[in-house]
Scaffold this active site. Structure first.
Site, PDB file in Angstrom:
ATOM      1  N   GLY A   1       0.819  -1.199   0.000  1.00  0.00           N
ATOM      2  CA  GLY A   1       0.000   0.000   0.000  1.00  0.00           C
ATOM      3  C   GLY A   1       0.856   1.254   0.000  1.00  0.00           C
ATOM      4  O   GLY A   1       2.088   1.191   0.031  1.00  0.00           O
TER       5      GLY A   1
ATOM      6  N   GLY B   1      -0.115  -5.212   0.696  1.00  0.00           N
ATOM      7  CA  GLY B   1      -1.384  -4.998   0.012  1.00  0.00           C
ATOM      8  C   GLY B   1      -1.517  -5.802  -1.261  1.00  0.00           C
ATOM      9  O   GLY B   1      -2.631  -6.112  -1.694  1.00  0.00           O
TER      10      GLY B   1
ATOM     11  N   GLU C   1       6.076  -6.901   7.111  1.00  0.00           N
ATOM     12  CA  GLU C   1       5.687  -5.705   7.859  1.00  0.00           C
ATOM     13  C   GLU C   1       6.336  -5.553   9.232  1.00  0.00           C
ATOM     14  O   GLU C   1       6.479  -4.430   9.725  1.00  0.00           O
ATOM     15  CB  GLU C   1       4.163  -5.672   8.012  1.00  0.00           C
ATOM     16  CG  GLU C   1       3.414  -5.327   6.741  1.00  0.00           C
ATOM     17  CD  GLU C   1       3.304  -6.499   5.767  1.00  0.00           C
ATOM     18  OE1 GLU C   1       2.817  -6.292   4.654  1.00  0.00           O
ATOM     19  OE2 GLU C   1       3.695  -7.625   6.145  1.00  0.00           O
TER      20      GLU C   1
ATOM     21  N   ASP D   1      -1.014  -7.679   7.625  1.00  0.00           N
ATOM     22  CA  ASP D   1      -2.450  -7.406   7.682  1.00  0.00           C
ATOM     23  C   ASP D   1      -3.152  -8.020   6.472  1.00  0.00           C
ATOM     24  O   ASP D   1      -2.847  -9.127   6.069  1.00  0.00           O
ATOM     25  CB  ASP D   1      -2.701  -5.902   7.806  1.00  0.00           C
ATOM     26  CG  ASP D   1      -2.206  -5.101   6.612  1.00  0.00           C
ATOM     27  OD1 ASP D   1      -1.274  -5.560   5.912  1.00  0.00           O
ATOM     28  OD2 ASP D   1      -2.743  -4.003   6.358  1.00  0.00           O
TER      29      ASP D   1
END
Length: 363
Positions: free
Chosen positions: A71, A128, A151, A159
């Site tokens: 992202g 993402g 991450e 996530d």
């Protein structure tokens, strides 16, 4: 015959028979997704789901370096850096809250889509990019694929519902991948059930024409199998003995202790990687994947991921991790707390608490 429906700085949208194709068009940024891209893709997918002329959707990335590297973390950094002073009157309109709500809802839309979605995971696929691809019905990897959720190295956590998938990977391989950010190739992506089929990269140009007349999952599978070849052998199965022995612990301290005692050379390299990660992120990530293993629906993971993400942007390590990685690029983040022993249960718990009216829910 292929027709271009939209071409802008970030997305290229084309049609060919029953096929609709979205190409992420930010190769200079490894096709990292922005909020506007997520909004546009959501609108397109919803429109096509109700259109009887559309039989299948193809999602890929421009260039050969990567499908999607994640992202827009620079925008998240800017929003987080300004802090609460810059928040709008309605918390849901704050950029990080809005970005993740729309991104995660898009991921769930892909997972629950009524028509076949094919995603080409060619090149680098991180963060993402995993959210856009790993929840789709037909996930294609190539010999150039490199899939990762790194991450913890920037003070965040894996996530986009990745923990729901990785909690169901063989043994404790998923725990290993979330706590190390290790990249895996096509064979291991298939082994971990993050992908379904391998296509040689030089046959990807044939894919749109093969899918143009597809109107069912069976049609899509047949077309993909026509182009497929066997990938290089997976590497993780050979490492399962030490991975399962070390990463089966439910406390991060236990996992670290087992790694220190492990004689496998790869275990020591893994330990060195984890030593560089945010201690808070490591503990939060472990709790997230353990709880995700108990969830019965993918949506539960996204609701929990949203809570954690908002806690991360309100904390310190995520901002510091981005600073060290992409702002100053000194690669020397100063984590707080600095050690895993100093990360108290309360610090971890605050990442899992309800966010009240901001709770992300799904029908």
């Amino acid at each position: 015959m292929s027709e271009t429906l939209l071409r802008d700085d970030d997305l290229i949208v084309r049609s060919d028979g029953a096929l609709r194709r979205i190409t992420l068009n930010r190769p200079q940024a490894l096709n990292a997704i922005t909020l506007d891209m997520a909004i546009a893709m959501t609108e397109l997918l919803r429109r096509w789901q109700a259109d009887p002329k559309v039989g299948v959707v193809l999602l890929d990335g421009a260039g050969e370096r990567g499908f999607c590297a994640g992202g827009d973390i620079r925008a998240l950094y800017d929003a987080g850096k300004t802090g609460t002073k810059a928040k709008p009157a309605h918390a849901a309109d704050w950029f990080p809250a809005r970005f993740w709500a729309i991104e995660y809802s898009l991921n769930v839309l892909i997972a629950r889509y009524a028509k076949p979605i094919v995603v080409v995971m060619d090149g680098l696929v991180m963060g993402g990019g995993v959210g856009l691809s790993a929840h789709a019905a037909h996930r294609v990897v190539t010999e150039r694929s490199a899939v990762a959720m790194p991450e913890v190295g920037i003070g965040f956590f894996p996530d986009v519902g990745a923990s729901f998938l990785l909690a169901r990977a063989p043994g404790f391989v998923g725990t290993y991948l979330t706590l190390t950010g290790q990249r895996v190739g096509a064979g291991d992506a298939l082994y971990c059930k993050l992908a379904d089929i391998h296509l040689p990269a030089d046959r990807l140009p044939e894919l749109p024409a093969v899918l143009a007349n597809s109107r069912s999952h069976n049609d899509v599978r047949a077309g993909l199998e026509h182009l497929s070849t066997a990938p290089a052998a997976a590497l993780l199965p050979k490492e399962r003995e030490w991975i399962d022995a070390c990463y089966g612990g439910d406390r991060l301290e236990d996992i670290i202790a087992r790694l220190r005692k492990c004689r496998a050379e790869a275990a020591q390299a893994t330990l060195a990687t984890m030593d560089k990660a945010s201690p808070t992120s490591l503990k939060v990530t472990l709790r997230n994947i353990r709880s995700a293993a108990t969830f019965t629906r993918l949506e539960q993971s996204f609701t929990q991921d949203y809570r954690i993400a908002l806690a991360c942007i309100a904390g310190r390590d995520f901002i510091e991790g981005i600073r060290a990685a992409i702002i100053d690029k000194d690669r020397k983040p100063r984590w707080r707390p600095e050690t895993i022993e100093a990360v108290t249960p309360d610090i971890v718990d605050r990442h899992f608490r309800s966010v009240g009216k901001l709770e992300l829910t799904f029908e």
